[in-house]
Design an enzyme around this catalytic site. Sequence first.
Site, mmCIF file in Angstrom:
data_model
loop_
_atom_site.group_PDB
_atom_site.id
_atom_site.type_symbol
_atom_site.label_atom_id
_atom_site.label_comp_id
_atom_site.label_asym_id
_atom_site.label_seq_id
_atom_site.Cartn_x
_atom_site.Cartn_y
_atom_site.Cartn_z
ATOM 1 N N GLU A 398 1.063 -1.138 -0.091
ATOM 2 C CA GLU A 398 0.012 0.150 0.048
ATOM 3 C C GLU A 398 0.832 1.290 0.082
ATOM 4 O O GLU A 398 1.663 1.369 0.987
ATOM 5 C CB GLU A 398 -0.967 -0.256 1.283
ATOM 6 C CG GLU A 398 -1.812 1.096 1.454
ATOM 7 C CD GLU A 398 -2.519 1.574 0.250
ATOM 8 O OE1 GLU A 398 -3.525 0.693 -0.029
ATOM 9 O OE2 GLU A 398 -2.294 2.610 -0.389
ATOM 10 N N GLU A 502 -15.179 -4.438 -1.419
ATOM 11 C CA GLU A 502 -14.623 -3.891 -0.296
ATOM 12 C C GLU A 502 -15.616 -2.702 0.369
ATOM 13 O O GLU A 502 -15.773 -2.636 1.365
ATOM 14 C CB GLU A 502 -13.273 -3.147 -0.575
ATOM 15 C CG GLU A 502 -13.217 -2.121 -1.301
ATOM 16 C CD GLU A 502 -11.894 -1.390 -1.537
ATOM 17 O OE1 GLU A 502 -10.773 -1.746 -0.886
ATOM 18 O OE2 GLU A 502 -11.691 -0.212 -2.279
HETATM 19 C C1 NOJ Z 1 -7.984 -0.451 -0.825
HETATM 20 C C2 NOJ Z 1 -7.945 -1.451 -1.384
HETATM 21 O O1 NOJ Z 1 -8.583 -1.517 -2.355
HETATM 22 C C3 NOJ Z 1 -7.990 -2.423 -0.191
HETATM 23 O O2 NOJ Z 1 -8.184 -3.691 -0.964
HETATM 24 C C4 NOJ Z 1 -6.884 -2.517 0.699
HETATM 25 O O3 NOJ Z 1 -7.169 -3.361 1.727
HETATM 26 C C5 NOJ Z 1 -6.857 -1.118 1.346
HETATM 27 N N1 NOJ Z 1 -6.687 -0.133 0.317
HETATM 28 C C6 NOJ Z 1 -5.391 -0.968 2.023
HETATM 29 O O4 NOJ Z 1 -4.395 -1.067 1.158
HETATM 30 CA CA CA Z 2 -9.794 0.370 -3.672
#
Ligand code: NOJ
Ligand code: CA
Length: 702
Positions: A398, A502
């Site tokens: 990330e 998500e």
């Molecule tokens: C956004 C992403 O789409 C998600 O899958 C991830 O868990 C979070 N960011 C943290 O990196």
């Molecule tokens: Ca995302």
Amino acid sequence: MKNLCLLSFFLMLISCNKNDISTIIDSPDKKIKVIFFLDNGTPYYSIEKEDKLILKKSKLGLILKDNVFLNKNFIINNIQIDSYKNLWKPLLGEYKIIENNYKELKIELKQNKKILFLEFRIFNDGIGFRYTIPNQKNIKNYDIIDEITEFNLSEKDSAFWQPAFSYRRYEFLYANTRIDEISKKKYSELVEDLSFDSIGFDAAQTPLTIKKNNGLFISIHEANLINYSSMTLSPKGKGKLEALLYPWSDGTKVKLNESIISPWRTIQIADSSSDLLNSSLILNLNEDPEKTEDYSWVKPGKYMGVWWEMIGTNESTWWPSEFHGANTNKVKKYLDFASKHNFDGLLVEGWNKGWYPEWCCSGNGIPFNFIDTVDDFDFNEITSYISDKNISIVGHHETGGQIENYENQLEEAFKLYQKMGVKYVKTGYVNDVSKNIKRIEKDGNVFKEWHHGQFMINHFQKVIEIAAKYKISIITHEPIKDTGLRRKFPNFISREGAKGQEFNGFSSNGVNHATDLPFTRLLSGPMDYTPGIFQLNKFRFIAPGTNELDYNAIVPSTIAKELALYVVYYSPMQMAADLPKHYKKHPRAFEFIKKVPVNWESKLILNSKISEYLTIARKDINSENWYIGGITDEKQREFYLKLDFLNPKHEYLAKIYQDTKKTHWKKNPMEYEIKEIEINNESTIPIYLAPGGGFAIEIIKN
Ligand code: NOJ
Ligand code: CA
């Protein structure tokens, strides 16, 4: 001129006046026609399909720095036509073999001593065209100030769109309006308030899907987006859209030291919503990998993850805490479960230093470290733990959208992952502010760039190429859209680039989004949607460490629909997103996730109505088995599926996973039934889909 007039035998030149030449070129099946012409020196094109108008007279051209207007005062210097037909095999894909069959028109335009090439390819399923400006004496600066490409539709055509130049990139629901209504204001009225997000312009992202008033369906997008800026489509009134490129912070659209080859501007054209899903035009406008590159190490697969317990159930944290998810013991338990069920990967998020409760989403947070692990995650121990298991860690980077920080660690970070046997890395670029990607120049000056401008496109490319050096495949979240580069760079295996599952964890996509995606975002390529949530309500806790449930949190789906998504949404790297404890409650439904392939020989669209329902059948690439998935919006449906596509020589067993008459996405989402019946190619199967539901079928050859 003589030569050009001679060409009329092949091209039907309507006129041979020096500056006013119309050239018609048709598709191999002769149904689509592109008409190219100069009107007073300005290049235009229009498109028809079997006498139905697709695009009216639409302008072409580029404007370069230093007042180089390559959109007027042209004459045609040369025209070449060609045709091409071959079959090719993608390394991974929805089809084992793809036909690439087109007619090509190459036009050399001349303006005084300057040359611009326009290249059209006309396929049976649409067209692509691009600009090429070779190095030449009379052009000193190749920076692009503007692209004058128009797509002149009809006022009555309607678009399925999401706003460009907006803070959450591609993570928006879709609006369905007339083309002229594409604006942040309209989007704010209909879908989500964007009134605060005022920088940027009114434009739609691509792929942009259009239902034409004459019954046809088209998708406007681009192919082979490399070292350029991403195209959006801006409404100009009366159904006209104009290409609008994401600019750099200084306003330049594309910065180039020499020659220009633009991405292909693509228009896929179909008679029905189902046909639109059959097109391979974007991939056909990309190239094969370099002959010297071996990508045989790129493998499709399925993965689980230490993920939903942070983003969905809210039981754990990414950052060090009493409830830290990615701790060695827990990761081992996940690995036991995932390897026992033959998964290829386990995503581990929160393994590295840099996470803290406020990490998201300003682009200004403490930069992430991609080398050092947090104290309770022992990477060496995990690596030796899986040495006798056939599973890889899916690594996680990330970046928070902090590009310089990431690029400084790129080589080291991939080197580390390769050393640890990691074959896949999920990257992320959460930075939820428009035009907020910091670009730091050598002198320390900081400029803010868009997420989809040339600066970021070059960054995404760099990551893919460095990852390939370490034999790592990339699943990008908050990515640049897919323009088919996975053909040449197969390790760009999947990406997000839409509102995925998500959002059903921490917010909601609503019940109608899942049937929008196949006709919009998914037209561009595979998506890491992360299907497979089985616990569809009462799953989310108010905070880690409490027993208090958030009763408002629901995944607006049904278990049968979650299974269907593995077939309907193509991705060669597919996640089973829920927690082991939730899968243990439904071992028979989980069997489908274990069995469903991720790499296919072929696909058939059995039925569809744009954004309302869709049924896809896919044949496994490694066996004679077929898989069918069907999904519906909030309406219940009944279908009779004819199985006449099955091989008449075989008998099969069909395992059907479907909603019951009592299932409902909101009131009763987790009820389903499993039936097994003997079938052959003369069978018809009745199927019921509950409101917001779906079904999945595994068809096994006896
Ligand atoms: C956004 C992403 O789409 C998600 O899958 C991830 O868990 C979070 N960011 C943290 O990196
Ligand atoms: Ca995302």
